[in-house]
Write an enzyme that holds these catalytic residues in place. Structure first.
Site: not given
Ligand code: COS
Length: 404
Positions: A126-127, A159, A357-358, A360-361, A384, A387
Site C-alpha cells: 500500500g503506497l 491496491i 490488426q492482423i 482483422g474483425g 508501478e 511511462s
Molecule cells: N532507491 C533508493 N532510494 C531512492 C530511490 C530508489 N529507487 N528513489 C529515490 N530514493 C531516495 C532518494 O535518493 C532520496 O534520498 P536522499 O534525500 O537521501 O537523497 C529520497 O529517496 C527522495 O527521493 P526524491 O527526492 O527523488 O523523491 P521525489 O519525491 O522527487 O520522487 C520519484 C521521486 C518521482 C522517482 C518517485 O516519487 C516515484 O518513483 N514515483 C512513482 C511512484 C510509483 O511508481 N507508484 C506506483 C506504485 S504502484 S505499486
C-alpha cells in the site's frame, strides 16, 4: 533469444513447468475470469502448491529457493497466456513479500514470510493514495505513536489484492516535517474477502488476526487485469503494534522506492509476456487465415508487422533479463529496471494492437484472446510507475552529477 545460451537447466525447468500450467489450467479459463472479474482462487492455490508464489525466497522461509531469473521467467511465461495470473505472482512476491524479506526483522520474516511464500495467504503493498500517485511522497496517511502502538488513519487506492489479501505492507507519515524521511512502513493484517473461493482452501491463516479499523474499500471495475483484485485499503484508527513497524522510522519511502525498482523488472517481464503471447497468436492466425486464396502470412504487409513484433520482443528480452541479471548479482539496476519497464510496457501495447490488426474483425471480438491482451497491456504503461515516471527516473540517472 536462444534460451539455452543464457538459462541453466533449472531455469528451463521453471519455464517448462509454468508453460505447461498456463496451457493446461490458465488458458481454458482466462476469458471466463476476465469477464466475471472474479479472482481465480483455485488456480492461485495450485500455483502456491507448485511453489510459484515464493520463487526467490529461501527454503527456510518457505520459498522455492530459486534465483531472480527463475522468478522473472515465471512471470514472463505466465503473462504470455494471462496477465492477471502473472500480476498475482509479481504483486504478491515483489510488492507484498519482498519488503518483509529485505527490510524485516528476523522475527517478522519468520512470522509472515512462510505464510506468503507458500501461498497460504496473499500479500499486498500500500503506497498509492487518491492524491499521491506519481508523487509517491505526497502520502497523506498518518501513523501517530501512542501507548506502544502506532495509530494509522488514511486511505490507499488501486491496491492489488486489496480484497483477497491478508498481509499488507503500507506507508504512512510519522513525521510531517521531515518530507520523504518522515514516511515509515508497517505490516498490517486484515480479513480477506473469500467470497468466491470455491473449493480453494487458501486465503486465511488462523494465526493472523484482523486489525480493527483496517478494511478493504471499493473494488475497481477495470479495463484489464480483470481477474486481479484491485481495491482501496482503509485505515480508521488502526492500532499497529510497534513490532509491526517495517524497517527504521523514516525509511518507508526509500525502502518502497527500492521495492519498486524490483517491481519494475517484474512489470517488464509481464509486459514482455503479453507482447509475446499476442505475437504468437498473430503468427498462428496469419498462417491459417486465408484471403485472396492464400494464408495472409504470405503477404508482405503481414510479414513486416510480424518481423517488427519479433524484433522488438527480442530487444525487450535482452533489456528485461539484463536488468534481472544485474539485480540478481546485486549490482545497481534502477536505471536498467526503468528502461526495461518503459520499453517492454510500450512494446506490449504496440504488439497487442498489431496482433488485433492482423486478426482483422475477429481480433476485435472476445472469440480470440488478443483483445483481452490489448486491454491487459495498457496498465503496464501506468502501474508501478507510469511511462512518464520511468523517463524521469532514467533522466535522473543520466544527468546525475551533470546538473546543479
Ligand atoms: N532507491 C533508493 N532510494 C531512492 C530511490 C530508489 N529507487 N528513489 C529515490 N530514493 C531516495 C532518494 O535518493 C532520496 O534520498 P536522499 O534525500 O537521501 O537523497 C529520497 O529517496 C527522495 O527521493 P526524491 O527526492 O527523488 O523523491 P521525489 O519525491 O522527487 O520522487 C520519484 C521521486 C518521482 C522517482 C518517485 O516519487 C516515484 O518513483 N514515483 C512513482 C511512484 C510509483 O511508481 N507508484 C506506483 C506504485 S504502484 S505499486
Amino acid at each position: 533469444m536462444d534460451d539455452s545460451l543464457y538459462f541453466s537447466e533449472q531455469h528451463i525447468a521453471v519455464r517448462d513447468l509454468v508453460r505447461e500450467f498456463a496451457r493446461d489450467e490458465v488458458a481454458p479459463v482466462a476469458a471466463r475470469f476476465d469477464a466475471s472479474q472474479e479472482f481465480p482462487w483455485e488456480n492461485i492455490q495450485k500455483m502456491g502448491e507448485l511453489g510459484l508464489l515464493g520463487i526467490p525466497w529461501p527454503e527456510d522461509l518457505g520459498g522455492a529457493g530459486l534465483d531472480l531469473l527463475s522468478y522473472m521467467i515465471a512471470i514472463h511465461e505466465m503473462a504470455k497466456v494471462d496477465a492477471s495470473h502473472g500480476i498475482t505472482i509479481s504483486a504478491h512476491t515483489t510488492l507484498g513479500t519482498s519488503p518483509i524479506v529485505n527490510f524485516g526483522t528476523q522475527q517478522q520474516k519468520e512470522r509472515f514470510v512462510p505464510l506468503l511464500a507458500s501461498g497460504r495467504v496473499l500479500g499486498g503493498f500500500g503506497l498509492t493514495e487518491p492524491t499521491a500517485g506519481s508523487d509517491a511522497a505526497g502520502t497523506r496517511s498518518t501513523a501517530v505513536r501512542r501507548n506502544g502502538h502506532y495509530v494509522l488513519n488514511g486511505t490507499k487506492n488501486f491496491i492489488t489484492h486489496g480484497g483477497v489479501g491478508e498481509i499488507f505492507v503500507v506507508t504512512a507519515v510519522t513525521d510531517p516535517a521531515a518530507g520523504t524521511k518522515g514516511i515509515t512502513s508497517f505490516i498490517l493484517t486484515k480479513e480477506a474477502d473469500l467470497s468466491h473461493r470455491g473449493s480453494a482452501t487458501i486465503g486465511h491463516d488462523p494465526s493472523l488476526s484482523n486489525m480493527t479499523g483496517f478494511r478493504a474499500g471499493k473494488k475497481e471495475d477495470k479495463l484489464g487485469w480483470r481477474a486481479s483484485d484491485t481495491r482501496e485499503l482503509i485505515f480508521e484508527d488502526v492500532e499497529v503494534p510497534e513490532e509491526n513497524r517495517l524497517g527504521d522510522d523514516g525509511m518507508g519511502f526509500i525502502n518502497f522506492m527500492q521495492t519498486l525498482d524490483a517491481g519494475r523488472v517484474g512489470i517488464a517481464a509481464l509486459s514482455l509476456g503479453i507482447a509475446e503471447g499476442a505475437f504468437e497468436q498473430a503468427l498462428q492466425y496469419a498462417s491459417e487465415r486465408k484471403q485472396f486464396g492464400r494464408a495472409i502470412a504470405n503477404f508482405q504487409g503481414i510479414q513486416f508487422q510480424l518481423s517488427d513484433m519479433a524484433t522488438e520482443i527480442e530487444a525487450g528480452k535482452h533489456l528485461m533479463y539484463h536488468a534481472a541479471w544485474l539485480a540478481q548479482h546485486r549490482k545497481p539496476y534502477g536505471k536498467e529496471a526503468a528502461i526495461a519497464k518503459l520499453f517492454c510496457s510500450e512494446l506490449a501495447m504496440r504488439s497487442t494492437l498489431k496482433a488485433i490488426q492482423i486478426h482483422g474483425g475477429y481480433g476485435y471480438t472476445k472469440d480470440y484472446p488478443v483483445e483481452r491482451m490489448m486491454r491487459d497491456a495498457k496498465i503496464c504503461e501506468i502501474g508501478e510507475g507510469t511511462s512518464e515516471i520511468q523517463r524521469v527516473v532514467i533522466a535522473r540517472h543520466l544527468l546525475r552529477g551533470l546538473l546543479d
